[in-house]
Design an enzyme around this catalytic site. Structure first.
Site, PDB file in Angstrom:
ATOM      1  N   SER A 191     -16.166 -85.710  63.483  1.00 21.68           N
ATOM      2  CA  SER A 191     -17.146 -85.761  62.840  1.00 21.68           C
ATOM      3  C   SER A 191     -18.056 -86.694  63.557  1.00 21.68           C
ATOM      4  O   SER A 191     -19.735 -86.297  62.206  1.00 21.68           O
ATOM      5  CB  SER A 191     -16.477 -86.546  61.773  1.00 21.68           C
ATOM      6  OG  SER A 191     -15.568 -86.051  60.868  1.00 21.68           O
ATOM      7  N   ALA A 224     -13.076 -93.833  59.323  1.00 20.55           N
ATOM      8  CA  ALA A 224     -11.844 -93.715  59.975  1.00 20.55           C
ATOM      9  C   ALA A 224     -12.279 -92.477  60.620  1.00 20.55           C
ATOM     10  O   ALA A 224     -11.748 -92.040  59.479  1.00 20.55           O
ATOM     11  CB  ALA A 224      -9.920 -94.730  59.787  1.00 20.55           C
ATOM     12  N   LYS A 308     -19.563 -84.728  49.024  1.00 23.28           N
ATOM     13  CA  LYS A 308     -18.793 -82.714  49.108  1.00 23.28           C
ATOM     14  C   LYS A 308     -18.768 -82.148  48.064  1.00 23.28           C
ATOM     15  O   LYS A 308     -19.597 -82.705  46.791  1.00 23.28           O
ATOM     16  CB  LYS A 308     -17.306 -83.282  49.145  1.00 23.28           C
ATOM     17  CG  LYS A 308     -16.529 -84.927  49.878  1.00 23.28           C
ATOM     18  CD  LYS A 308     -17.008 -83.917  51.793  1.00 23.28           C
ATOM     19  CE  LYS A 308     -17.093 -85.799  52.569  1.00 23.28           C
ATOM     20  NZ  LYS A 308     -17.011 -85.265  53.867  1.00 23.28           N
TER      21      LYS A 308
HETATM   22  C1  LIG Z   1     -13.878 -87.341  56.648  1.00 29.95           C
HETATM   23  S1  LIG Z   1     -12.882 -89.161  57.004  1.00 29.95           S
HETATM   24  C2  LIG Z   1     -14.312 -90.038  57.509  1.00 29.95           C
HETATM   25  C3  LIG Z   1     -14.299 -89.500  59.372  1.00 29.95           C
HETATM   26  C4  LIG Z   1     -15.593 -90.285  59.664  1.00 29.95           C
HETATM   27  N1  LIG Z   1     -16.924 -90.643  59.477  1.00 29.95           N
HETATM   28  C5  LIG Z   1     -15.690 -90.556  61.582  1.00 29.95           C
HETATM   29  O1  LIG Z   1     -16.806 -89.914  62.370  1.00 29.95           O
HETATM   30  O2  LIG Z   1     -13.975 -90.298  61.929  1.00 29.95           O
HETATM   31  C6  LIG Z   1     -13.111 -90.317  54.962  1.00 29.95           C
HETATM   32  C7  LIG Z   1     -12.528 -91.320  55.748  1.00 29.95           C
HETATM   33  O3  LIG Z   1     -13.080 -91.963  54.105  1.00 29.95           O
HETATM   34  C8  LIG Z   1     -11.498 -92.702  53.790  1.00 29.95           C
HETATM   35  N2  LIG Z   1     -11.479 -93.045  52.609  1.00 29.95           N
HETATM   36  C9  LIG Z   1     -11.922 -92.087  51.283  1.00 29.95           C
HETATM   37  N3  LIG Z   1     -11.591 -93.098  49.962  1.00 29.95           N
HETATM   38  C10 LIG Z   1     -12.125 -94.202  50.891  1.00 29.95           C
HETATM   39  C11 LIG Z   1     -12.321 -95.259  49.723  1.00 29.95           C
HETATM   40  N4  LIG Z   1     -12.668 -95.158  48.717  1.00 29.95           N
HETATM   41  N5  LIG Z   1     -13.123 -96.938  50.479  1.00 29.95           N
HETATM   42  C12 LIG Z   1     -12.397 -96.286  51.732  1.00 29.95           C
HETATM   43  N6  LIG Z   1     -12.127 -96.028  52.559  1.00 29.95           N
HETATM   44  C13 LIG Z   1     -12.365 -94.189  52.511  1.00 29.95           C
HETATM   45  C14 LIG Z   1     -10.746 -92.020  53.709  1.00 29.95           C
HETATM   46  O4  LIG Z   1      -9.622 -93.052  54.580  1.00 29.95           O
HETATM   47  C15 LIG Z   1     -11.048 -91.550  55.712  1.00 29.95           C
HETATM   48  O5  LIG Z   1     -10.827 -92.079  56.565  1.00 29.95           O
END
Ligand SMILES: C[S@@+](CC[C@H](N)C(=O)[O-])C[C@H]1O[C@@H](n2cnc3c(N)ncnc32)[C@H](O)[C@@H]1O
Length: 359
Positions: A191, A224, A308
């Site tokens: 990402s 993450a 998205k």
């Molecule tokens: C596509 S991944 C992100 C990847 C990240 N940008 C990277 O470069 O590694 C989406 C992340 O959003 C987190 N996520 C989804 N809903 C969330 C929320 N309500 N609060 C915090 N994190 C959230 C998920 O746990 C996941 O790790």
């Protein structure tokens, strides 16, 4: 060789998004002036490009989300002779006025298109030397400083070709409209390339230097395993990374990173930060609302976020999400610049850059 009376535009897009790309271009044109007496574009699904006919309207590349490239289409040759493709192509180019700042031979960004790369590589020098002999191509292959139009020779397949020109001020500055990124060995996720590309596409060099400085602060919502956070910390920016999931690799214990296991939709910063970046997988309307709140509260000055895409009615969903942000910022009296694009590294999503500007 067929020459049309309307102005035809060739747009490249991510394969699978042809309908969205055409719909958006036509809608933008309709906002300028009603389109009269032209046929709806014939869209080939998963082809990675669309041709759109307009009357006097001129698409604005910067405001198109799904178009990777914008080319004024001059000629379509449907049956190129296998033994001599050069002659008809040169004849078509001869009808165009002036000279060109660059010659780009391109093919669709599809599996079939990739198979054409050997062919285009071989063909390029033949065409290039013919055009140079005629004095129609200047010596600036990257066309970086040139105001001259670029010449695009686009091969949907080996037997047909679309010939067009792009205006360097109203198009992408990269071949195929693709800004590839290298995967940095230290970054914890692929990402990271999305944010790297967003920074390159949305900000020129001087903006990058001004807006991404050592000592700045950022919040990364949905951080993450840390690919976006990594882009920030590598520029010396201190990041609060919000995600219930773990930060990985060098980011698990990085002096510039504070990891908070919290809900990104409920998190509020103790102090305003320079940047908000957000890559949470959620409905576009919900993410847009969150971004509005951050700007209205004055919690950040700049943001890059992903929206998205839903399966259907993507243009409508984006309109509503981005329109909501515009309305809210206007109501709050906030001046801003917002650019949205489906980047090369985006899949079923788009990336948006939003920054406060001076009054
Ligand atoms: C596509 S991944 C992100 C990847 C990240 N940008 C990277 O470069 O590694 C989406 C992340 O959003 C987190 N996520 C989804 N809903 C969330 C929320 N309500 N609060 C915090 N994190 C959230 C998920 O746990 C996941 O790790």
């Amino acid at each position: 060789m067929k020459k049309s009376t309307n102005t035809n535009w060739l747009l490249y897009c991510r394969p699978g998004f042809e309908q969205d790309c055409a719909q958006e271009a036509l809608r933008q044109a309709m906002q300028q002036k009603p389109i009269i007496g032209i046929e709806q574009p014939a869209i080939v699904a998963d082809s990675g490009y669309v041709a759109v006919a307009l009357n006097e309207q001129k698409p604005s590349y910067r405001e198109l989300i799904f178009a990777r490239q914008l080319i004024r289409l001059h000629h379509t040759i449907a049956a190129l002779p296998e033994r001599d493709r050069l002659t008809p192509i040169l004849a078509a180019i001869a009808t165009l006025p002036g000279s060109f700042g660059a010659l780009w031979l391109e093919a669709p960004d599809t599996n079939d298109g990739k198979l054409l790369s050997t062919f285009t590589r071989r063909f390029q020098p033949l065409l290039e030397s013919a055009l140079r002999e005629q004095g129609r191509l200047q010596d600036d292959p990257q066309n970086t400083h040139s105001k001259l139009p670029r010449l695009h020779i686009f091969f949907p397949d080996k037997s047909s070709v679309l010939i067009g020109t792009s205006d360097p001020h109203n198009s992408a500055a990269t071949i195929m409209g693709i800004m590839r990124q290298l995967m940095p060995a230290e970054a914890p996720s692929r990402s990271t390339m999305k944010l790297a590309e967003a920074i390159e596409v949305f900000m020129d060099r001087s903006e990058q230097t001004r807006l991404l400085r050592q000592g700045m602060t950022a919040v990364d919502l949905g951080a993450a395993p840390g690919g976006w956070t990594w882009q920030m910390v590598k520029r010396g920016i201190r990041v609060t990374a919000v995600d219930n999931g773990p930060m990985k690799g060098v980011l698990a214990k990085h002096p510039l990173v504070e990891h908070l296991k919290q809900d990104g939709f409920k998190y509020a910063p103790r102090k305003a930060v320079d940047w908000l970046v957000c890559d949470m997988v959620e409905k576009p309307s919900k993410v847009a609302k969150l971004i509005e709140e951050w700007f209205a509260a004055g919690w950040c000055k700049h943001a890059i976020f992903n929206l998205k895409l839903p399966m259907k009615q993507r243009v409508v969903a984006l309109d509503s999400a981005l329109g909501g942000i515009r309305t809210r910022l206007d109501e709050e009296g906030i001046n801003y610049k917002m650019i949205a694009k489906q980047l090369y590294h985006d899949r079923e999503e788009i990336t948006v850059f939003l920054t406060k500007t001076k009054k």
